[in-house]
Write a protein that holds these residues in place. Structure first.
Motif, short mmCIF file in Angstrom:
data_model
loop_
_atom_site.label_atom_id
_atom_site.label_comp_id
_atom_site.label_asym_id
_atom_site.label_seq_id
_atom_site.Cartn_x
_atom_site.Cartn_y
_atom_site.Cartn_z
N LYS A 1 0.87 -1.17 0.00
CA LYS A 1 0.00 0.00 0.00
C LYS A 1 0.90 1.23 0.00
N ALA A 2 0.77 2.07 -1.01
CA ALA A 2 1.70 3.18 -1.21
C ALA A 2 1.43 4.33 -0.24
N ILE A 3 2.36 5.27 -0.18
CA ILE A 3 2.24 6.43 0.71
C ILE A 3 1.04 7.29 0.31
N ARG A 4 0.81 7.42 -0.99
CA ARG A 4 -0.30 8.29 -1.44
C ARG A 4 -1.67 7.76 -1.01
N ASP A 5 -1.75 6.47 -0.70
CA ASP A 5 -3.03 5.91 -0.26
C ASP A 5 -3.37 6.28 1.17
N PHE A 6 -2.41 6.87 1.92
CA PHE A 6 -2.65 7.28 3.31
C PHE A 6 -2.96 8.77 3.43
N GLY A 7 -3.15 9.43 2.34
CA GLY A 7 -3.54 10.84 2.38
C GLY A 7 -2.38 11.73 2.81
N ALA A 8 -2.71 12.67 3.70
CA ALA A 8 -1.73 13.67 4.14
C ALA A 8 -0.97 13.23 5.39
N ALA A 9 -1.01 11.95 5.74
CA ALA A 9 -0.36 11.50 6.97
C ALA A 9 1.16 11.63 6.89
N GLY A 10 1.70 11.51 5.71
CA GLY A 10 3.15 11.55 5.58
C GLY A 10 3.72 12.87 5.14
N THR A 11 2.94 13.93 5.15
CA THR A 11 3.45 15.22 4.69
C THR A 11 4.41 15.86 5.69
N GLY A 12 4.38 15.44 6.97
CA GLY A 12 5.27 16.06 7.96
C GLY A 12 6.69 15.56 7.91
N ALA A 13 6.93 14.43 7.27
CA ALA A 13 8.29 13.88 7.21
C ALA A 13 9.13 14.69 6.24
N GLN A 14 10.38 14.96 6.63
CA GLN A 14 11.28 15.75 5.81
C GLN A 14 12.44 14.90 5.34
N LEU A 15 12.91 15.23 4.15
CA LEU A 15 14.03 14.50 3.57
C LEU A 15 15.31 14.79 4.36
N GLY A 16 16.03 13.74 4.70
CA GLY A 16 17.27 13.89 5.44
C GLY A 16 17.14 13.61 6.92
N ASN A 17 15.93 13.62 7.46
CA ASN A 17 15.76 13.30 8.88
C ASN A 17 15.93 11.80 9.11
N LYS A 18 16.44 11.45 10.28
CA LYS A 18 16.70 10.04 10.58
C LYS A 18 15.46 9.43 11.22
N PRO A 19 15.06 8.23 10.79
CA PRO A 19 13.90 7.57 11.39
C PRO A 19 14.29 6.79 12.64
N CYS A 20 13.30 6.51 13.47
CA CYS A 20 13.47 5.60 14.59
C CYS A 20 13.09 4.21 14.10
N VAL A 21 14.04 3.28 14.07
CA VAL A 21 13.82 1.95 13.51
C VAL A 21 13.57 0.98 14.66
N ILE A 22 12.45 0.25 14.60
CA ILE A 22 12.05 -0.68 15.65
C ILE A 22 11.87 -2.06 15.03
N PHE A 23 12.42 -3.08 15.67
CA PHE A 23 12.25 -4.47 15.23
C PHE A 23 11.49 -5.21 16.32
N VAL A 24 10.36 -5.80 15.94
CA VAL A 24 9.47 -6.47 16.88
C VAL A 24 9.55 -7.97 16.61
N GLY A 25 9.91 -8.74 17.65
CA GLY A 25 9.99 -10.20 17.51
C GLY A 25 11.37 -10.73 17.80
N GLN A 26 11.42 -11.82 18.55
CA GLN A 26 12.71 -12.44 18.88
C GLN A 26 13.31 -13.20 17.71
N LYS A 27 12.52 -13.43 16.67
CA LYS A 27 13.03 -14.18 15.52
C LYS A 27 14.09 -13.40 14.75
N PHE A 28 14.16 -12.07 14.98
CA PHE A 28 15.23 -11.28 14.36
C PHE A 28 16.59 -11.64 14.93
#
Length: 233
Positions: free
Chosen positions: A37-64
């Motif tokens: 499901k692409a970003i455009r399908d979520f409307g304006a939810a992703g307009t606040g993200a800026q290019l170059g900012n670092k994301p917070c990456v989370i991994f859920v599950g012990q299988k990792f």
């Protein structure tokens, strides 16, 4: 690092993520896109993200940590999304959260959320997450782990900085400054350079000492020597 997308009857909607080292294939992971499901399908939810900012990456599950394919997926996704390594980061610069969920041994879900800091009545803001896309469900296909010898070569770290020198420091005015420890010295027995004048004085002192030995040591000895001479006459 490279990402290759392909589509065939045998492996539809296929994505290969891999890394190269020293012009050799280091490792690779093959994922199949089961849901998207692409970003455009979520409307304006992703307009606040800026290019170059670092994301917070989370991994859920012990299988990792326990499943080799998912452990490889964790390493590859971190290298792909973390950006340039930094020592410090501003809290206001974290505007999105990337979450990877290990459903089972061969299924992986990827979600991305935008971060909103709202008022909480305290100095610490209230964090609200809104899904901004893309939403992807992967099936884990083939993978290749790095060879042991190549992994050992790739993980070598260069030695940075100079080796510390003992008793050596630096000064803003003199530059390199050293400290020397000397044992206690006896100046009387210290060997120094001899000059011609000192050699002449030594010769004269030796001559005087030799002449003094030839002379009678006491007045009595001198008188005895004189008396003995008169008797002989």
């Amino acid at each position: 690092m490279f990402v290759l997308g392909s589509h065939s009857k045998k492996r539809p909607h296929n994505i290969v993520i891999g890394r190269m080292f020293d012009f050799q294939l280091y490792d690779a992971l093959e994922l199949g896109v089961e849901e998207y499901k692409a970003i455009r399908d979520f409307g304006a939810a992703g307009t606040g993200a800026q290019l170059g900012n670092k994301p917070c990456v989370i991994f859920v599950g012990q299988k990792f940590e326990s499943v080799p394919a998912l452990a490889l997926a964790k390493s590859l996704l971190l290298d792909m999304f973390r950006g340039e390594p930094v020592d410090k980061i501003n809290l206001a610069g974290i505007d999105r959260v990337l979450m990877a969920v290990a459903v089972d041994d061969d299924r992986l879900q990827l979600r991305q959320y935008s971060v909103r800091f709202k008022k909480s009545g305290t100095r610490i803001p209230r964090v609200a997450l809104t899904e901004m896309g893309p939403r992807i469900a992967f099936s884990v296909r083939r993978f290749r782990l790095p060879p042991t010898d190549l992994q050992k070569e790739a993980l070598k770290q260069p030695r940075l900085g100079k080796k510390k020198e003992k008793n050596v420091g630096s000064d803003t005015l003199d530059g390199k400054v050293g400290r020397i420890y000397m044992p206690k010295q006896n100046m009387d027995t210290l060997g120094l350079s001899k000059y011609k004048g000192t050699k002449r004085e030594r010769r004269e002192s030796k001559r005087e000492a030799a002449e003094a030995k030839k002379r009678p040591k006491t007045a009595a000895a001198a008188a005895e020597a004189a008396g003995g001479g008169s008797d002989a006459e």
